[in-house]
Design an enzyme around this catalytic site. Structure first.
Site, PDB file in Angstrom:
ATOM      1  N   THR A  11       0.976  -1.158   0.004  1.00 18.55           N
ATOM      2  CA  THR A  11      -0.110  -0.006   0.123  1.00 18.55           C
ATOM      3  C   THR A  11       0.661   1.188  -0.017  1.00 18.55           C
ATOM      4  OG1 THR A  11      -1.954  -1.219   1.157  1.00 18.55           O
ATOM      5  CG2 THR A  11      -1.679   1.256   1.399  1.00 18.55           C
ATOM      6  N   THR A  81       1.055  -4.622   4.230  1.00 17.26           N
ATOM      7  CA  THR A  81       0.942  -4.941   5.722  1.00 17.26           C
ATOM      8  C   THR A  81       0.514  -6.216   5.777  1.00 17.26           C
ATOM      9  OG1 THR A  81      -1.058  -3.664   5.789  1.00 17.26           O
ATOM     10  CG2 THR A  81       1.049  -2.543   6.524  1.00 17.26           C
TER      11      THR A  81
END
Length: 328
Positions: A11, A81
């Site tokens: 991200t 993540t």
């Protein structure tokens, strides 16, 4: 202090596409432009949910190569993540004593007006360069918190403070330009990366739930699993059907690690009458407070390093934390 930043995507390196979804698109040289006095090397550009074991092993080799350079004091890795805790933990298992590698990422994409990536990168560089964190192994830094890879887990899907260390808390905090340490993670002797080969021993995770009949375990055994991680109930309890299938695995010399599906607290063999004590009696190994994804990687590493099941279990036992694993 010289710090190298290795970028892998996630991200933190993503932007919205014309279709409206979010895709990795930001090269490392652009991503880390705001961090001073670092070398930036792009390893890959991918979402972490698409990574394979081969990708993670390639990244680990690259990290260790960077650390072999006497001019490099620390390494930062930007990473998605979703699987960051697994990559960081595997790296921690093979990282030599005295070294520090800091993983970071973001919860908001790079084009967001309030993107958290730039601050997280700057914080991670500070942590990697700090003398106070030297030798802590693999760490995860986000939202001003520093977590030991051995204990960190992604605890929230969207919150900026995405990671937590249940039952332990962070090992350090980043406040302004200062890194304040709280404790040091215990780091038992690990593995040499060369011992792991392709890390191709199949180890599956099976969750336990009300009235589970164990069919998933039978399927894993039929698929050639060399090990099994049970994400059990409470303190580590199976259902009757799961207990039967675990016993079948152990009879075939397929080791079983028992974890808990609870967010906090260790898996320990407490209950009889078909509970966790019967799993332990059958030969299953309780993983303490180690979560299932990490237990899987640990068992894979041990099976890769040792052909004999007994020796593999002996190699992994020092890595099974009990209720507490941080020394002040």
């Amino acid at each position: 202090m010289a710090v190298t930043v290795l970028t892998t995507g996630g991200t933190i390196a993503s932007r919205p596409s014309p279709r409206g979804d979010v895709q990795v698109a930001v090269p490392g040289s652009t991503l880390v432009v705001s961090a001073p006095a670092v070398q930036v090397r792009e390893v890959m550009l991918a979402h972490s949910f698409n990574l394979t074991r081969a990708d993670v092993l390639r990244l680990a080799r690259r990290i260790l190569t960077e650390l072999d350079d006497p001019g490099v004091d620390g390494v930062v890795v930007t990473h998605g993540t979703d699987t960051m805790e697994e990559t960081a933990y595997l790296l921690d298992l093979v990282l030599p004593p005295g070294r520090t590698v800091v993983f970071t990422g973001a919860q908001r994409h790079a084009a967001a007006p309030d993107a958290d990536g730039p601050r997280n990168i700057a914080d991670a560089v500070r942590v990697a360069a700090a003398s106070a964190t030297r030798g802590m192994g693999a760490l995860i830094t986000m939202a001003g918190q520093v977590h030991a890879a051995r204990y960190a887990t992604k605890a929230h899907t969207l919150d900026l403070a995405a990671f937590a260390s249940p039952g332990r808390g962070p090992v350090a905090l980043v406040r302004d330009d200062r890194v304040e340490t709280i404790g040091r993670p215990a780091r038992p002797d690990g593995f040499r990366l060369t011992e792991l080969g392709a890390l191709d021993a199949r180890v599956d995770i099976v969750p336990v739930y009300l009235d589970a009949d164990g069919v998933q375990i039978a399927a894993c055994r039929a698929a050639g699993a060399r090990g099994l991680v049970l994400q059990a109930l409470g303190t580590g309890n199976p259902t009757p059907g799961v207990l039967r299938e675990v016993e079948a695995c152990l009879d075939e010399d397929i080791p079983v690690l028992v974890t808990s599906r609870c967010a906090e607290g260790p898996a320990v063999p407490v209950y009889g009458a078909g509970g966790g004590a019967d799993l332990a009696k059958a030969g299953a190994v309780f993983a303490g407070s180690l979560g299932a994804p990490k237990a899987r990687l640990l068992l894979m590493a041990a099976l890769a390093a040792e052909a004999d099941t007994g020796r593999a279990l002996a190699r992994l036992r020092p890595h099974l934390p009990a209720a507490s694993g941080i020394r002040s």
